[in-house]
Design an enzyme around this catalytic site. Structure first.
Site, PDB file in Angstrom:
ATOM      1  CG  ASP A  11      -2.002   1.351   1.212  1.00 42.11           C
ATOM      2  OD1 ASP A  11      -2.868   0.958   0.239  1.00 42.11           O
ATOM      3  OD2 ASP A  11      -1.789   2.086   1.823  1.00 42.11           O
ATOM      4  CB  SER A  12       0.239   4.605  -1.154  1.00 43.26           C
ATOM      5  OG  SER A  12      -0.883   4.813  -0.551  1.00 43.26           O
ATOM      6  CB  CYS A  74      -2.578   1.221  -2.882  1.00 44.31           C
ATOM      7  SG  CYS A  74      -2.797   2.709  -3.443  1.00 44.31           S
ATOM      8  CD  GLU A 159      -1.904   8.549   5.880  1.00 41.65           C
ATOM      9  OE1 GLU A 159      -0.870   9.436   5.711  1.00 41.65           O
ATOM     10  OE2 GLU A 159      -1.898   7.512   5.219  1.00 41.65           O
ATOM     11  CB  CYS A 193      -9.827   5.248  -0.287  1.00 38.73           C
ATOM     12  SG  CYS A 193      -8.152   5.742   0.554  1.00 38.73           S
ATOM     13  CG  HIS A 195      -6.347   6.009   4.531  1.00 38.09           C
ATOM     14  ND1 HIS A 195      -5.525   5.476   3.351  1.00 38.09           N
ATOM     15  CD2 HIS A 195      -5.549   6.465   5.181  1.00 38.09           C
ATOM     16  CE1 HIS A 195      -4.447   5.603   3.629  1.00 38.09           C
ATOM     17  NE2 HIS A 195      -4.224   6.250   4.754  1.00 38.09           N
TER      18      HIS A 195
END
Length: 274
Positions: A11-12, A74, A159, A193, A195
């Site tokens: 993942d990024s 990702c 984040e 996504c 996240h």
């Protein structure tokens, strides 16, 4: 003695840990190596060429670490890099290796959730601009209409652990309003996504009660289970010592703090070197 391999998950940044968590719950016996390219994240606003370069570099790093099967957790990497890696790189350089993404497994079943045949997709700018989801979903559900909305500030909110605070409300409502202006009949909301699942409770506050929220982690985990069942030649080469190793291209202490939120457990990561 025949060499065995780990499953790589890339993942990024941190978001792919939500996918890894579900994969481990579904397939707990295998060995996993996770790589987060935190030093160069987020990928969402990078060009096609940059995302492809970063993703290929990371995939080859995982190959060199002993992963013969790599999951691109990702969405942006899956949208901008997966096809070229599968079609151009693997046959020439790594014919025995496999790289899988998160978009196709989701597209294969998302139409089963909608009654109105109208699906909303929330993702990064890169994922939305690629049009990967409308294209893939149309292959499996040609009658489903897909409406997309980029949410560029959601990843930074997650984040920075601000995603459930009152300060996030404006941007959660803003992007959801922009999506539902496109169609009031959307009854299925895909979080495209990794996240965004951490924001489900906040998202639910600003959508109609009847709208279903679909996260990808369990879908990807089930797809991997089915893939290994269909490809015993791959499954037989995988290590099963329940070992998990975490690498980040960024700061390890910062990664560990965030990983505890995504994985719901403490980890100790290693600094990766190119």
């Amino acid at each position: 003695m025949e060499r065995k391999f780990s499953i790589g998950v890339f993942d990024s940044g941190y978001g792919g840990l939500t996918v890894l968590k579900s994969i481990i719950e579904t397939l707990p016996d295998y060995n996993y190596i996770y790589l987060g390219d935190n030093a160069r994240s987020p990928y969402g606003d990078h060009s096609f060429e940059t995302v492809y370069h970063y993703t290929l570099q990371s995939v080859e790093w995982l190959f060199n670490k002993g992963c013969k099967l790599v999951i691109l957790a990702c969405n942006t990497a899956s949208a901008k890099a997966l096809r070229n890696i599968q079609q151009l790189v693997l046959p020439e350089k790594y014919p025995g290796h496999r790289v899988l993404g998160v978009i196709r497994p989701t597209a294969e079943i998302i139409g089963d959730f909608t009654q109105t045949q109208k699906v909303g997709v929330l993702g990064t700018r890169g994922t939305v601009r690629s049009n990967s989801y409308p294209i893939e979903i149309s292959h499996f559900f040609p009658d489903v209409e897909v409406f997309q909305q980029s949410c560029p500030l959601w990843v930074p909110l997650v984040e920075n652990n601000e995603h459930l605070n009152e300060g996030a409300d404006y941007f959660v409502k803003k992007y959801l309003d922009e999506l539902f202006v496109q169609s009031k009949d959307i009854d299925t909301l895909l979080l495209a996504c990794t996240h965004y699942p951490l924001m489900i409770s906040k998202i639910a506050e600003y959508i109609p009660e009847q709208v279903k929220i679909v996260a990808q982690a369990d879908i990807v985990a089930q797809s991997l289970l089915n893939y290994l069942y269909r490809h015993p030649e791959i499954e037989n080469e995988l290590l099963q010592n329940q070992k998990r190793v975490f690498y980040t291209s960024g700061d390890t202490e910062n990664f560990d703090q965030h990983a505890a939120i995504f994985l719901e457990q403490a980890i100790t990561s290693l600094k990766m070197e190119w």
